[in-house]
Write a protein that holds these residues in place. Structure first.
Motif, PDB file in Angstrom:
ATOM      1  N   ALA A 104       0.840  -1.207   0.000  1.00  0.00           N
ATOM      2  CA  ALA A 104       0.000   0.000   0.000  1.00  0.00           C
ATOM      3  C   ALA A 104       0.873   1.254   0.000  1.00  0.00           C
ATOM      4  N   GLN A 107       2.069   2.305  -3.341  1.00  0.00           N
ATOM      5  CA  GLN A 107       1.070   2.899  -4.229  1.00  0.00           C
ATOM      6  C   GLN A 107       0.839   4.383  -3.960  1.00  0.00           C
ATOM      7  N   ARG A 150      -5.494   7.844   2.121  1.00  0.00           N
ATOM      8  CA  ARG A 150      -5.261   6.977   0.959  1.00  0.00           C
ATOM      9  C   ARG A 150      -4.725   5.621   1.417  1.00  0.00           C
ATOM     10  N   LEU A 154      -6.482   1.972   0.903  1.00  0.00           N
ATOM     11  CA  LEU A 154      -5.783   0.850   0.278  1.00  0.00           C
ATOM     12  C   LEU A 154      -5.766  -0.374   1.189  1.00  0.00           C
TER      13      LEU A 154
END
Length: 168
Positions: A104, A107, A150, A154
């Motif tokens: 995660a 990303q 975020r 994720l």
């Protein structure tokens, strides 16, 4: 404040930890630490004016990392695929959670990832992060907030963070 080579070397474990999280693999992290230490060592004449060695070293590492991200890379393959990615002996569930978190983090945009790592992993105050990265403290706080949301999305398997409604 007086700094010497022993003080510089005392920061190596924290630099390695941050570099590993930032670079994503052991080899690139080791190269990042080496380049950071080399750059710091070649500027040893500046040490007497450095008030916070940690912030100074992390600033150097940030700049080295940004330079590398901007430079085109040749794809490589790890030769030692048997080397475990996590250095702690975790339970299987814990290991999977760590791998999920690492995936995660990969990303996230670099701007958010750096701030999350400096605040969460290195326990740096926002003002130090702002100085280290050369950005306003408000930018640190907004990137941290967006990055955490975020990351949460994720980790929960959502593609996008939940949009908050403004209630009047």
């Amino acid at each position: 404040m007086q700094h010497d080579d022993q003080q510089l070397l005392s920061w190596v474990p924290r630099l390695r930890r941050y570099a590993r999280a930032l670079a994503g693999n052991r080899e690139d992290a080791d190269d990042l630490v080496q380049d950071t230490l080399e750059r710091a060592w070649t500027r040893s004449a500046l040490w007497s004016g450095v008030g916070d060695m940690r912030a100074w070293l992390f600033s150097i590492m940030h700049n080295v990392h940004v330079d590398r991200v901007r430079r085109p890379r040749v794809p490589t393959v790890d030769l030692d695929e048997q080397t475990p990615e996590v250095s702690v002996a975790a339970q299987q569930g814990d290991r999977l959670a760590v791998l999920d978190l690492q995936a995660a983090l990969e990303q996230l945009p670099v701007e958010q990832k750096e701030i999350i790592l400096l605040v969460a992993l290195e326990d740096m105050p926002y003002a130090d992060v702002a100085r280290t990265l050369g950005i306003p403290i408000g930018t640190v706080m907004s990137r941290l907030s967006r990055g955490r949301e975020r990351l949460r999305a994720l980790m929960e398997g959502r593609a996008q963070p939940a949009r908050l409604k403004i209630v009047k």
